[in-house]
Design a protein around this motif. Structure first.
Motif, mmCIF file in Angstrom:
data_model
loop_
_atom_site.group_PDB
_atom_site.id
_atom_site.type_symbol
_atom_site.label_atom_id
_atom_site.label_comp_id
_atom_site.label_asym_id
_atom_site.label_seq_id
_atom_site.Cartn_x
_atom_site.Cartn_y
_atom_site.Cartn_z
ATOM 1 N N PRO A 139 0.844 -1.190 0.000
ATOM 2 C CA PRO A 139 0.000 0.000 0.000
ATOM 3 C C PRO A 139 0.881 1.243 0.000
ATOM 4 N N VAL A 140 0.296 2.349 -0.357
ATOM 5 C CA VAL A 140 1.031 3.607 -0.398
ATOM 6 C C VAL A 140 0.926 4.299 0.953
ATOM 7 N N TYR A 141 2.071 4.478 1.614
ATOM 8 C CA TYR A 141 2.149 5.193 2.886
ATOM 9 C C TYR A 141 3.004 6.434 2.659
ATOM 10 N N ASN A 142 2.364 7.603 2.653
ATOM 11 C CA ASN A 142 3.104 8.848 2.433
ATOM 12 C C ASN A 142 3.955 8.785 1.170
ATOM 13 N N SER A 143 3.327 8.321 0.088
ATOM 14 C CA SER A 143 3.973 8.221 -1.229
ATOM 15 C C SER A 143 5.156 7.269 -1.238
ATOM 16 N N SER A 144 5.124 6.255 -0.393
ATOM 17 C CA SER A 144 6.217 5.289 -0.330
ATOM 18 C C SER A 144 5.666 3.916 0.046
ATOM 19 N N SER A 145 6.509 2.917 -0.057
ATOM 20 C CA SER A 145 6.140 1.579 0.398
ATOM 21 C C SER A 145 6.187 1.531 1.920
ATOM 22 N N THR A 146 5.657 0.488 2.492
ATOM 23 C CA THR A 146 5.627 0.390 3.951
ATOM 24 C C THR A 146 6.994 0.028 4.512
ATOM 25 N N ALA A 147 7.149 0.258 5.799
ATOM 26 C CA ALA A 147 8.396 -0.097 6.484
ATOM 27 C C ALA A 147 8.640 -1.601 6.414
ATOM 28 N N LEU A 148 7.572 -2.399 6.378
ATOM 29 C CA LEU A 148 7.715 -3.855 6.274
ATOM 30 C C LEU A 148 8.400 -4.236 4.967
ATOM 31 N N VAL A 149 7.964 -3.629 3.874
ATOM 32 C CA VAL A 149 8.561 -3.894 2.558
ATOM 33 C C VAL A 149 10.002 -3.406 2.528
ATOM 34 N N LYS A 150 10.220 -2.207 3.015
ATOM 35 C CA LYS A 150 11.562 -1.602 2.952
ATOM 36 C C LYS A 150 12.579 -2.428 3.717
ATOM 37 N N ALA A 151 12.200 -2.915 4.902
ATOM 38 C CA ALA A 151 13.137 -3.716 5.698
ATOM 39 C C ALA A 151 13.542 -4.980 4.943
ATOM 40 N N LEU A 152 12.562 -5.646 4.322
ATOM 41 C CA LEU A 152 12.865 -6.863 3.563
ATOM 42 C C LEU A 152 13.744 -6.565 2.358
ATOM 43 N N LEU A 153 13.370 -5.569 1.575
ATOM 44 C CA LEU A 153 14.078 -5.320 0.319
ATOM 45 C C LEU A 153 15.477 -4.761 0.535
ATOM 46 N N ASP A 154 15.664 -3.948 1.568
ATOM 47 C CA ASP A 154 17.013 -3.447 1.847
ATOM 48 C C ASP A 154 17.970 -4.604 2.124
ATOM 49 N N VAL B 255 -1.075 -0.030 -4.086
ATOM 50 C CA VAL B 255 -2.487 0.240 -3.805
ATOM 51 C C VAL B 255 -2.602 1.552 -3.051
ATOM 52 N N ALA B 256 -3.497 2.413 -3.509
ATOM 53 C CA ALA B 256 -3.727 3.680 -2.823
ATOM 54 C C ALA B 256 -5.191 4.086 -2.953
ATOM 55 N N ARG B 257 -5.628 4.894 -2.021
ATOM 56 C CA ARG B 257 -6.984 5.433 -2.114
ATOM 57 C C ARG B 257 -7.070 6.445 -3.251
ATOM 58 N N ARG B 258 -6.021 7.299 -3.368
ATOM 59 C CA ARG B 258 -5.998 8.282 -4.447
ATOM 60 C C ARG B 258 -4.593 8.444 -5.007
ATOM 61 N N ALA B 259 -3.748 9.207 -4.284
ATOM 62 C CA ALA B 259 -2.456 9.613 -4.843
ATOM 63 C C ALA B 259 -1.303 8.818 -4.246
ATOM 64 N N GLY B 260 -0.108 9.045 -4.821
ATOM 65 C CA GLY B 260 1.109 8.433 -4.309
ATOM 66 C C GLY B 260 1.538 7.181 -5.035
ATOM 67 N N GLN B 261 0.717 6.723 -5.972
ATOM 68 C CA GLN B 261 1.029 5.473 -6.667
ATOM 69 C C GLN B 261 2.377 5.533 -7.381
ATOM 70 N N ASN B 262 2.605 6.600 -8.137
ATOM 71 C CA ASN B 262 3.788 6.649 -8.991
ATOM 72 C C ASN B 262 5.090 6.539 -8.214
ATOM 73 N N PHE B 263 5.176 7.221 -7.075
ATOM 74 C CA PHE B 263 6.409 7.186 -6.287
ATOM 75 C C PHE B 263 6.661 5.786 -5.721
ATOM 76 N N THR B 264 5.625 5.173 -5.187
ATOM 77 C CA THR B 264 5.776 3.837 -4.606
ATOM 78 C C THR B 264 6.063 2.811 -5.692
ATOM 79 N N PHE B 265 5.349 2.915 -6.807
ATOM 80 C CA PHE B 265 5.569 2.012 -7.938
ATOM 81 C C PHE B 265 7.002 2.128 -8.440
ATOM 82 N N ALA B 266 7.469 3.373 -8.577
ATOM 83 C CA ALA B 266 8.840 3.601 -9.046
ATOM 84 C C ALA B 266 9.863 3.075 -8.049
ATOM 85 N N GLU B 267 9.590 3.230 -6.763
ATOM 86 C CA GLU B 267 10.497 2.728 -5.724
ATOM 87 C C GLU B 267 10.709 1.219 -5.879
#
Length: 206
Positions: free
Chosen positions: A85-100, A137-149
């Motif tokens: 999901p999109v959290y503040n135009s980014s992926s969640t901390a759960l995703v980031k911890a795994l991918l890093d 997944v987002a309610r409205r905005a922020g998709q592009n940044f998270t998708f690109a990340e």
């Protein structure tokens, strides 16, 4: 047996992100692909500390948590879906911890650190030869940044990215609702994503 794992980075139970990811996995199964859904909400994965211990050990040297379990499933798979999901135009901390951690370890499994005076001739990564796709997944905005990340993580780690007839995004969750099933266009995007992923995996394994 060809296999795709779908990793869901939402902390919510039966979330919209889980719906889209599971929907895509179900479509992949129609093409004869074995699938597995992995939810990070019930995993304990510590963030990367930049300790560089994996360079020599060829494994993550952080204290034992659920990282190895998920990482090994990623290595065993032919394809990887990463949903967030999109959290503040980014992926969640759960995703980031795994991918890093997965990205850093995945690179040094196949390579050695060079001296500053030496050039790298990369031997690929632990993910080379695999296909992948993001789902955001987002309610409205922020998709592009998270998708690109997520795309940037996939391309720097030598995965082949699979697309659809539109970006692999779902629009759901107004007012916190779990209503992804109402996004019929989103479902069609995921359906075609599954078709493309199944086709590419089968071609690569011929």
């Amino acid at each position: 047996m060809l296999k795709v794992v779908g990793i869901v980075g939402s902390p919510r139970v039966k979330s919209n992100t889980e719906y889209y990811t599971q929907f895509t996995l179900n479509e992949l199964e129609k093409h004869g692909i074995q699938t597995e859904l992995i939810t990070l909400r019930d995993k304990k994965i510590h963030h990367c500390t930049g300790c560089y211990g994996c360079i020599e050990a060829k494994k993550c040297t952080l204290p034992k948590d659920d990282f190895d379990e998920v990482f090994n499933k990623m290595l065993e798979a032919d394809g990887i879906l990463i949903g967030s999901p999109v959290y503040n135009s980014s992926s969640t901390a759960l995703v980031k911890a795994l991918l890093d951690r997965a990205g850093f370890l995945g690179r040094w499994i196949n390579n050695d650190m060079k001296d500053k005076s030496e050039n790298y001739q990369w031997k690929g990564t632990a993910f080379s030869g695999k296909v992948a796709a993001p789902i955001t997944v987002a309610r409205r905005a922020g998709q592009n940044f998270t998708f690109a990340e997520l795309l940037l993580w996939m391309t720097v780690n030598d995965l082949m990215v699979i697309g659809s007839h539109y970006w692999n995004v779902g629009v759901a969750g107004k007012g916190g609702a779990v209503d992804a099933h109402e996004d019929l266009e989103g479902e069609s995007i995921m359906q075609h994503l599954a078709e493309n992923m199944a086709h590419v995996i089968k071609q690569l394994k011929k």
